[in-house]
Motif scaffolding. Structure first.
Motif: not given
Length: 225
Positions: A214-225
């Protein structure tokens, strides 16, 4: 940019051609009145955006993205009250009580609901994570939860500051062979100082390896611009 450019061209055409439009003949007296819309009628409300699981991604209603945990996880609905949220599920104990009830791991992803006060400061992100986490625990079905081993830490995701909380929640549900679950909350500023992306995980105590996933997947979150 393409949409904006098209809008600009359309508006420009309307203004430059306005004087060439043929005048409309107005109705004369004595004719049947033109029907009007009841002014009390209100337009229907715009539906609240909802997230979706698309392939290997969880897409929030605002198009923020978080990768799914693995292909073994299946699509689920958001139970944690996030705005435009979606979720995934992984069965750990199928039919543990002989009554077709299952116990498993759960991850939700979406946007911080507007009802949760938010400020893009270290204290503000921590407070928002605490509030949304408390609501999530209720939504996940924990009644009178006994919470322990609470940890807080600042995080950075996709260049955005955030805050992570982990907490252990006691489980006493015979004949289920679990004594606790770990609830994990990540709140990440979206870059506008007004909104935040949120991921919430509920991981069975017997499957601690999923916490680091989960922590690894959280680190890959991409916020839409």
């Amino acid at each position: 940019m393409a949409a904006l450019a098209t809008t600009g061209i359309s508006v420009g055409w309307i203004w430059t051609k306005a004087d060439a439009v043929t005048p409309v003949t107005l109705p004369q007296g004595g004719q049947t009145p033109v029907e009007t819309v009841d002014p009390s009628a209100k337009p229907s409300e715009t539906p609240t955006p909802t997230g979706k699981v698309l392939g290997t991604e969880m897409r929030a209603g605002n198009n923020d993205m978080m990768p799914i945990m693995s292909s073994a996880w299946t699509s689920e609905f958001d139970r944690t009250g996030l705005m435009g949220g979606t979720a995934i599920w992984f069965t750990v104990h199928a039919n543990y009580d002989g009554k077709k009830n299952s116990w498993g791991n759960y991850v939700a992803f979406g946007e911080l609901p507007p009802t949760v006060k938010y400020a893009n400061t270290a204290a503000g992100r921590k407070q928002a994570a605490s509030q949304v986490g408390s609501r999530a625990i209720v939504g996940l079905g924990y009644k009178d939860p006994k919470i322990s081993a609470v940890t807080h830490k600042p995080i950075t995701v996709d260049g955005h500051p955030g805050h992570e909380i982990t907490a252990r929640i006691a489980v006493n549900q015979p004949p289920l062979k679990e004594t606790f679950s770990t609830v994990m909350i990540a709140v990440i500023d979206r870059g506008d100082n007004k909104t935040a992306a949120v991921s919430i995980a509920d991981i069975a105590g017997s499957t601690p390896a999923w916490q680091n996933v989960w922590r690894y997947k959280v680190s890959q979150i991409k916020v839409s611009r």
